[in-house]
Design a protein around this motif. Sequence first.
Motif, PDB file in Angstrom:
ATOM      1  N   GLU A  66       0.833  -1.208   0.000  1.00  0.00           N
ATOM      2  CA  GLU A  66       0.000   0.000   0.000  1.00  0.00           C
ATOM      3  C   GLU A  66       0.867   1.258   0.000  1.00  0.00           C
ATOM      4  OE1 GLU A  66      -0.306  -2.315   2.695  1.00  0.00           O
ATOM      5  OE2 GLU A  66      -1.672  -3.496   1.478  1.00  0.00           O
ATOM      6  N   LYS A  67       1.947   1.219   0.779  1.00  0.00           N
ATOM      7  CA  LYS A  67       2.848   2.374   0.838  1.00  0.00           C
ATOM      8  C   LYS A  67       3.552   2.580  -0.500  1.00  0.00           C
ATOM      9  CE  LYS A  67       6.742   4.343   3.337  1.00  0.00           C
ATOM     10  NZ  LYS A  67       7.810   4.122   4.301  1.00  0.00           N
ATOM     11  N   VAL A  68       3.978   1.499  -1.112  1.00  0.00           N
ATOM     12  CA  VAL A  68       4.629   1.586  -2.429  1.00  0.00           C
ATOM     13  C   VAL A  68       3.663   2.189  -3.439  1.00  0.00           C
ATOM     14  CG1 VAL A  68       5.635   0.249  -4.332  1.00  0.00           C
ATOM     15  CG2 VAL A  68       6.194  -0.340  -1.971  1.00  0.00           C
ATOM     16  N   ILE A  69       2.425   1.706  -3.456  1.00  0.00           N
ATOM     17  CA  ILE A  69       1.423   2.211  -4.401  1.00  0.00           C
ATOM     18  C   ILE A  69       1.138   3.693  -4.142  1.00  0.00           C
ATOM     19  CG2 ILE A  69      -1.012   2.035  -5.074  1.00  0.00           C
ATOM     20  CD1 ILE A  69      -0.690  -1.033  -4.706  1.00  0.00           C
ATOM     21  N   ASP A  70       0.994   4.079  -2.867  1.00  0.00           N
ATOM     22  CA  ASP A  70       0.762   5.495  -2.541  1.00  0.00           C
ATOM     23  C   ASP A  70       1.918   6.364  -3.009  1.00  0.00           C
ATOM     24  OD1 ASP A  70      -1.682   4.892  -1.405  1.00  0.00           O
ATOM     25  OD2 ASP A  70      -0.950   4.972   0.666  1.00  0.00           O
ATOM     26  N   ASN A  71       3.141   5.910  -2.779  1.00  0.00           N
ATOM     27  CA  ASN A  71       4.319   6.675  -3.216  1.00  0.00           C
ATOM     28  C   ASN A  71       4.381   6.789  -4.737  1.00  0.00           C
ATOM     29  OD1 ASN A  71       5.190   7.164  -0.598  1.00  0.00           O
ATOM     30  ND2 ASN A  71       6.579   5.415  -0.570  1.00  0.00           N
ATOM     31  N   LEU A  72       4.025   5.710  -5.425  1.00  0.00           N
ATOM     32  CA  LEU A  72       4.020   5.743  -6.891  1.00  0.00           C
ATOM     33  C   LEU A  72       2.933   6.671  -7.422  1.00  0.00           C
ATOM     34  CD1 LEU A  72       4.683   1.975  -7.624  1.00  0.00           C
ATOM     35  CD2 LEU A  72       6.216   3.875  -8.194  1.00  0.00           C
ATOM     36  N   LYS A  73       1.770   6.692  -6.778  1.00  0.00           N
ATOM     37  CA  LYS A  73       0.701   7.606  -7.195  1.00  0.00           C
ATOM     38  C   LYS A  73       1.140   9.058  -7.030  1.00  0.00           C
ATOM     39  CE  LYS A  73      -3.346   4.714  -6.278  1.00  0.00           C
ATOM     40  NZ  LYS A  73      -4.507   4.503  -5.396  1.00  0.00           N
ATOM     41  N   LEU A  74       1.786   9.351  -5.903  1.00  0.00           N
ATOM     42  CA  LEU A  74       2.277  10.708  -5.658  1.00  0.00           C
ATOM     43  C   LEU A  74       3.310  11.100  -6.708  1.00  0.00           C
ATOM     44  CD1 LEU A  74       2.394  13.247  -3.876  1.00  0.00           C
ATOM     45  CD2 LEU A  74       4.098  12.062  -2.475  1.00  0.00           C
ATOM     46  N   LEU A  75       4.229  10.199  -7.002  1.00  0.00           N
ATOM     47  CA  LEU A  75       5.243  10.479  -8.023  1.00  0.00           C
ATOM     48  C   LEU A  75       4.609  10.674  -9.395  1.00  0.00           C
ATOM     49  CD1 LEU A  75       8.128  10.821  -8.992  1.00  0.00           C
ATOM     50  CD2 LEU A  75       8.324   8.316  -9.067  1.00  0.00           C
ATOM     51  N   LYS A  76       3.604   9.879  -9.722  1.00  0.00           N
ATOM     52  CA  LYS A  76       2.909  10.033 -11.003  1.00  0.00           C
ATOM     53  C   LYS A  76       2.266  11.415 -11.097  1.00  0.00           C
ATOM     54  CE  LYS A  76      -0.880   8.035 -13.708  1.00  0.00           C
ATOM     55  NZ  LYS A  76      -1.913   6.988 -13.740  1.00  0.00           N
ATOM     56  N   THR A  77       1.616  11.841 -10.021  1.00  0.00           N
ATOM     57  CA  THR A  77       0.981  13.167  -9.998  1.00  0.00           C
ATOM     58  C   THR A  77       2.026  14.263 -10.180  1.00  0.00           C
ATOM     59  OG1 THR A  77      -0.790  12.367  -8.579  1.00  0.00           O
ATOM     60  CG2 THR A  77      -0.413  14.744  -8.595  1.00  0.00           C
ATOM     61  N   GLU A  78       3.130  14.164  -9.448  1.00  0.00           N
ATOM     62  CA  GLU A  78       4.207  15.160  -9.576  1.00  0.00           C
ATOM     63  C   GLU A  78       4.757  15.178 -10.999  1.00  0.00           C
ATOM     64  OE1 GLU A  78       7.090  13.993  -6.663  1.00  0.00           O
ATOM     65  OE2 GLU A  78       5.821  14.561  -4.974  1.00  0.00           O
ATOM     66  N   SER A  79       4.945  14.010 -11.574  1.00  0.00           N
ATOM     67  CA  SER A  79       5.501  13.912 -12.926  1.00  0.00           C
ATOM     68  C   SER A  79       4.548  14.500 -13.965  1.00  0.00           C
ATOM     69  CB  SER A  79       5.813  12.453 -13.261  1.00  0.00           C
ATOM     70  OG  SER A  79       6.788  11.941 -12.379  1.00  0.00           O
ATOM     71  N   LEU A  80       3.257  14.189 -13.829  1.00  0.00           N
ATOM     72  CA  LEU A  80       2.287  14.739 -14.783  1.00  0.00           C
ATOM     73  C   LEU A  80       2.166  16.254 -14.635  1.00  0.00           C
ATOM     74  CD1 LEU A  80      -0.467  11.971 -14.724  1.00  0.00           C
ATOM     75  CD2 LEU A  80       1.234  12.422 -16.510  1.00  0.00           C
ATOM     76  N   ASN A  81       2.260  16.759 -13.420  1.00  0.00           N
ATOM     77  CA  ASN A  81       2.281  18.217 -13.218  1.00  0.00           C
ATOM     78  C   ASN A  81       3.499  18.828 -13.886  1.00  0.00           C
ATOM     79  OD1 ASN A  81      -0.115  18.255 -11.797  1.00  0.00           O
ATOM     80  ND2 ASN A  81       0.873  18.197  -9.799  1.00  0.00           N
ATOM     81  N   ASN A  82       4.632  18.155 -13.760  1.00  0.00           N
ATOM     82  CA  ASN A  82       5.864  18.603 -14.417  1.00  0.00           C
ATOM     83  C   ASN A  82       5.632  18.694 -15.921  1.00  0.00           C
ATOM     84  OD1 ASN A  82       8.409  18.414 -15.810  1.00  0.00           O
ATOM     85  ND2 ASN A  82       9.363  17.710 -13.933  1.00  0.00           N
ATOM     86  N   PHE A  83       5.002  17.685 -16.488  1.00  0.00           N
ATOM     87  CA  PHE A  83       4.740  17.661 -17.928  1.00  0.00           C
ATOM     88  C   PHE A  83       3.820  18.808 -18.351  1.00  0.00           C
ATOM     89  CE2 PHE A  83       2.078  16.182 -21.507  1.00  0.00           C
ATOM     90  CZ  PHE A  83       3.062  16.040 -22.460  1.00  0.00           C
ATOM     91  N   THR A  84       2.702  18.965 -17.649  1.00  0.00           N
ATOM     92  CA  THR A  84       1.721  19.976 -18.072  1.00  0.00           C
ATOM     93  C   THR A  84       2.250  21.394 -17.935  1.00  0.00           C
ATOM     94  OG1 THR A  84       0.651  19.923 -15.903  1.00  0.00           O
ATOM     95  CG2 THR A  84      -0.286  18.521 -17.612  1.00  0.00           C
ATOM     96  N   THR A  85       3.161  21.632 -16.991  1.00  0.00           N
ATOM     97  CA  THR A  85       3.702  22.989 -16.855  1.00  0.00           C
ATOM     98  C   THR A  85       4.735  23.314 -17.927  1.00  0.00           C
ATOM     99  OG1 THR A  85       5.374  22.265 -15.255  1.00  0.00           O
ATOM    100  CG2 THR A  85       3.306  23.117 -14.364  1.00  0.00           C
ATOM    101  N   HIS A  86       5.208  22.298 -18.651  1.00  0.00           N
ATOM    102  CA  HIS A  86       6.234  22.538 -19.667  1.00  0.00           C
ATOM    103  C   HIS A  86       5.732  22.341 -21.090  1.00  0.00           C
ATOM    104  CE1 HIS A  86       8.729  21.987 -16.046  1.00  0.00           C
ATOM    105  NE2 HIS A  86       9.439  22.935 -16.621  1.00  0.00           N
TER     106      HIS A  86
END
Length: 161
Positions: A66-86
């Motif tokens: 569960e912790k691994v999945i939560d961390n991966l979801k957070l990283l995915k959100t951060e990464s997609l935000n990175n993409f949309t801002t650029h």
Amino acid sequence: MVSGQQLCDLAESYVEALNKGGIPVIETAWEYMQSSELENAYRNTLEFHKKELNSRILPSLPSPEEKVIDNLKLLKTESLNNFTTHTLGDINNTKNQKYLQKLKAEFHLGKVQTKKKNTEIIIKACQNILDQLLSSVKQKLSQGSYPSLNDLQADLKNMQK
């Protein structure tokens, strides 16, 4: 917003069109610039995601799934935000959506691989613990130190505690 480099690229495409005797097409130049920035945003986002996966998530393994999945979801959100801002233009246009889908596919692959690695580490740790616990029993068995089955069962019950 257009950066200085993007403005230079845009001006360069206009000059190139004029030098070839043509008329610069604003929409074509904008599409070119947008495509170029989209490709850069895609590459940078993948690089960011992999770097963060390697520095933040993989070193924390083994962890509860569960912790691994939560961390991966957070990283995915951060990464997609990175993409949309650029990216330039509407994030919902067809080209942007294709790159978003490619990113999500890459992130999914990373998720599957990370979960698999976590499971492998957990299994190996459990095997090591089990080997340590059973080593004394194996040694006693090989030496014939158990006078009866009850003595062996008593040792095994003590290990469970």
